[in-house]
Design an enzyme around this catalytic site. Structure first.
Site, short mmCIF file in Angstrom:
data_model
loop_
_atom_site.label_atom_id
_atom_site.label_comp_id
_atom_site.label_asym_id
_atom_site.label_seq_id
_atom_site.Cartn_x
_atom_site.Cartn_y
_atom_site.Cartn_z
N GLY A 97 0.83 -1.22 0.00
CA GLY A 97 0.00 0.00 0.00
C GLY A 97 0.86 1.26 0.00
N SER A 98 1.84 1.29 0.89
CA SER A 98 2.73 2.46 1.00
C SER A 98 3.52 2.64 -0.28
CB SER A 98 3.72 2.26 2.15
OG SER A 98 3.06 1.80 3.30
N ASP A 143 4.53 -10.50 6.73
CA ASP A 143 3.80 -11.52 5.95
C ASP A 143 4.61 -12.08 4.78
OD1 ASP A 143 1.59 -11.18 7.55
OD2 ASP A 143 0.71 -9.64 6.27
N ARG A 187 -3.37 -12.83 6.18
CA ARG A 187 -4.74 -12.80 5.66
C ARG A 187 -4.80 -13.22 4.19
NH1 ARG A 187 -6.52 -6.96 7.53
NH2 ARG A 187 -4.33 -6.77 7.02
#
Length: 757
Positions: A97-98, A143, A187
């Site tokens: 995301g970043s 992750d 996730r």
């Protein structure tokens, strides 16, 4: 100064670099920052640390919402803050995301400056000075879910936390027969769950990328019952928090517990690890990875031009690579798309070679059972040299994959001596069940070389019908393998395929960047150094001199120095004089005038026969009188002990599996009418990690690459990292930039498959 060297006093003059960290917590995320800030000339560029996408950039240091950066207005403020300070280089440490946001920011940069100039937000001079923006990303995420990098910063540390808990849980099974369901983070990515399952020898793992078949409930219960019937008191099931079935329906820890209780009646407990995985001290691997990536990021920024695409610096095998940021982001998105569309095989492929290889090894070890029809061949496995954590994991994988290939497997106790004296026995599937997490060598290991026992060894190879040999060990394993190859001319029994798997804390075996056991020793040293440094926090003005193992090889001293933040690390490979010792003392004297009033000096045990640990301790004590006092510690055999780290468990497992796959191929290749005759150079190989892949190298060819007097390879990759150690200790030095990575494309890398096991 060499053609590939640049001096830190001139490197980066006139350039400014901003650093920001963003996204979820990951151990080691803070580590690259000192690397980034100390590599360019400390007298010239200002290097602001931006603590979050908004903190430094949009609001000039005032706390604000991260969402601001997602709006054009927020990015406009960020552009103004950077342009005002003349910052044209941005290093972003975060998740996808970043990094995606950072690339959008770069694409808009010209337009943002034009708007600011029009509205008077910046002057024409500031706009001219900041005409382009270079961005380099580093992935900090536990992750390991970012495509294009084998290991993201924080993943190894998270695995350390998980394995500590798994090990603690397994000890309770000694008194109770139990099934444990452990839920780990992930996730959308099953990496943590997969490596945990490999590292603890779990009965089953559920990951989002590869859901189980529709009849998984029956299969799982059958597997658990088999393990119990085989004498195990413990069943372990690992679940990624995002685990799903083939139809996208979540598979939860409670679902699994209820299934096991209902169908089998087993005492079953659920443990959800949660945010424990994000905490704790960074592992040695993460500290070194972050340091190496920090240096690579700076080099990428300093070499950047207005036409250079935004890139990510990452690790492929043991090599630093630069990849286009948007290619990595795109492939990461492609994994999610593939999973959403039910294309699970594509999802595993898109995760990359390393993920595929781990998944294939796991499936072999957990889901395949030895075939009813046997191969008719016998493979022996042995340990040689000093004990190293992870040896047992390698033996376990060797035995189980060998059985899956249909071979009869033999365990040789006490190295070449055991082979000479007939200490050989058949070993079965269940005998090695719980070996992955055990330190030392369960088979027993000795340093004895085989030459003096050729007749006895040949007789026993014949007596036990051994068709191939897998030797897991250190420099003696390599030397022993070489002797066996030389003995083939006199003893026909030695004409069998042989594979050496490097396993030693010293990491001094030619033909491999890493050896099994070195990571565990490195973590032991680093943890001890942390504790020792902490003891000085209250005392102040104290310098510790610590002696590490390694023989003549300075790997442990150098890498522990990098990981623990040492002021100096003395090694044999880099000769030093009394003038160097004096310069280090003077440097520490100056350091005591700063806020950090403690020092750490590492010395490899055989770095110099005259400048002993006692000599260096006495010199520092005398020269430091009135400024600092000294203490010394010889770490000794604690470096060979302890439970293997997740890295060594996984590395040992993969090396064992790979060795057997090669041996099976060689047996078939060298078989004539049911008889084995292997006399070529390539029928006796050493399996090593070389830069980006595991490779088999003929032992005979490695002779030229070896310094036999000092028991080390002539060329060692890690010596190029030593300048980083000096830079971090605030010395002005030369940095070898000859091997900085070049930008390469991800698509080719992802789609090249590993050789089948």
């Amino acid at each position: 100064m060499g053609p590939g060297s640049r001096h830190t006093e001139t490197l980066g003059v006139g350039k400014a670099i901003a650093v920001l960290t963003s996204g979820g917590d990951a151990q080691g995320k803070g580590t690259p920052t000192p690397q980034i800030s100390r590599i360019p000339n400390p007298r010239d560029p200002k290097i602001p640390g931006i603590q979050n996408p908004v903190l430094g950039m949009t609001l000039g240091g005032i706390l604000g919402s991260r969402r601001d950066f997602r709006t054009r207005e927020g990015r406009l403020r960020a552009a103004r803050n950077l342009a005002k300070r003349g910052i044209t280089n941005l290093c972003v440490i975060g998740g996808d995301g970043s990094l995606t946001g950072a690339d959008t920011f770069r694409a808009e940069w010209g337009g943002l400056l034009a708007e600011l100039l029009k509205t008077g937000g910046i002057t024409a001079e500031e706009a001219q000075r900041s005409s382009y923006l270079n961005i380099v990303g580093m992935v900090g995420s536990i992750d390991n879910d970012f495509c294009g990098t084998d290991m993201t910063i924080g993943t190894d540390s998270a695995l350390h936390r998980i394995m500590e808990i798994v090990d603690a849980i397994t000890t309770t099974a000694q008194s109770h027969q139990r099934t444990f369901v452990l839920e780990v983070m992930g996730r959308h990515c099953g990496y943590l769950a997969l490596i945990t399952a490999l590292a603890c020898g779990a009965d089953w793992v559920f990951i989002p990328e590869s859901p189980p078949k529709d009849d998984w409930e029956e299969h799982l219960c059958r597997r658990l019952a088999e393990t119990r019937d085989g004498g195990s008191r413990l069943n372990i099931i690992i679940v990624a928090e995002g685990a799903i079935d083939k139809h996208g329906k979540p598979i939860t820890s409670d679902d699994i517990k209820n299934l096991v209780v209902k169908r089998l009646g087993y005492d079953t407990r659920v443990t959800i690890l949660g945010h424990v995985q994000r905490g704790g001290t960074p592992s040695a691997f993460d500290r070194i990875l972050a340091s190496r990536m920090g240096v690579e990021a700076v080099m990428a920024l300093l070499e950047g031009t207005p036409d250079t695409p935004a890139c990510v610096v990452s690790l492929s095998g043991n090599q630093a690579v630069r990849l286009p940021l948007m290619e990595c982001v795109q492939v990461t998105k492609d994994v999610t798309t593939a999973m959403n569309e039910g294309r699970f095989e594509d999802a595993v492929k898109l995760r990359g070679r390393s993920f595929q290889n781990n998944w294939n090894v796991y499936k072999l070890l957990a889901h395949i059972r030895p075939p009813a029809t046997k191969s008719g061949y016998t493979v022996a496995v042995m340990n040689v040299g000093a004990p190293a954590a992870g040896m047992n994991a390698a033996v376990r994988a060797t035995v189980r994959i060998g059985l899956i290939h249909g071979h009869r497997m033999l365990a040789v106790h006490d190295g070449f001596e055991g082979l000479a004296f007939g200490m050989v026995e058949e070993i079965g599937w269940n005998a090695v069940g719980s070996w992955t997490g055990l330190g030392g060598s369960k088979l027993g290991t000795k340093r004895t070389l085989p030459k003096k026992y050729f007749e006895e060894i040949s007789a026993n190879i014949s007596k036990f019908g051994i068709h191939a040999l897998i030797i897991i060990g250190g420099f003696e394993a390599f030397m022993g393998g070489m002797e066996l190859v030389e003995g083939r001319a006199r003893f026909e029994e030695l004409c069998i395929p042989m594979c050496i798997v490097p396993a030693t804390v010293s990491n001094n075996v030619p033909g491999s960047d890493f050896s099994i056991g070195a990571d565990t020793a490195l973590n032991t040293i680093t943890t001890t150094c942390d504790l020792i440094k902490q003891s000085a926090a209250g005392t102040k003005r104290r310098v510790f001199i610590i002696e590490t193992m390694g023989g003549f090889c300075g790997y442990l001293a150098t890498m522990a120095g990098l990981a623990a933040g040492a002021d100096a690390a003395y090694i044999f490979e880099e000769p030093f004089s009394s003038r160097d010792l004096q310069a280090n003392v003077d440097h520490l004297t100056e350091k005591m005038k700063t806020t950090v009033k403690r020092g750490l000096v590492l010395r490899n045990e055989r770095c110099n026969e005259n400048y002993t640990t006692d000599f260096i301790y006495n010199l520092y004590s005398e020269e430091g009188k009135g400024v600092f006092d000294c203490r010394k510690n010889v770490l000794g055999h604690m470096q060979q002990g302890g439970s293997p780290t997740p890295f060594d468990r996984n590395f040992g497992t993969k090396m064992g599996a790979k060795a057997v796959a090669w041996i099976t191929g060689k047996i078939k290749e060298c078989s004539r009418h049911g008889r084995i005759f292997a006399n070529t150079a390539d029928s006796a190989c050493l399996l090593g990690m070389r830069k980006r892949s595991l490779v088999f190298q003929p032992i005979a060819e490695l002779r030229q690459q070896t310094d036999f007097e000092h028991r080390i390879p002539k060329e060692q990759w890690w010596l190029r990292l030593r300048p980083i150690l000096k830079i971090l200790a605030k010395y002005n030095t030369e940095l070898d930039t000859s091997e900085t990575a070049h930008l390469e494309h991800l698509t080719r890398k992802v789609l090249v498959p590993e050789a089948p096991l």
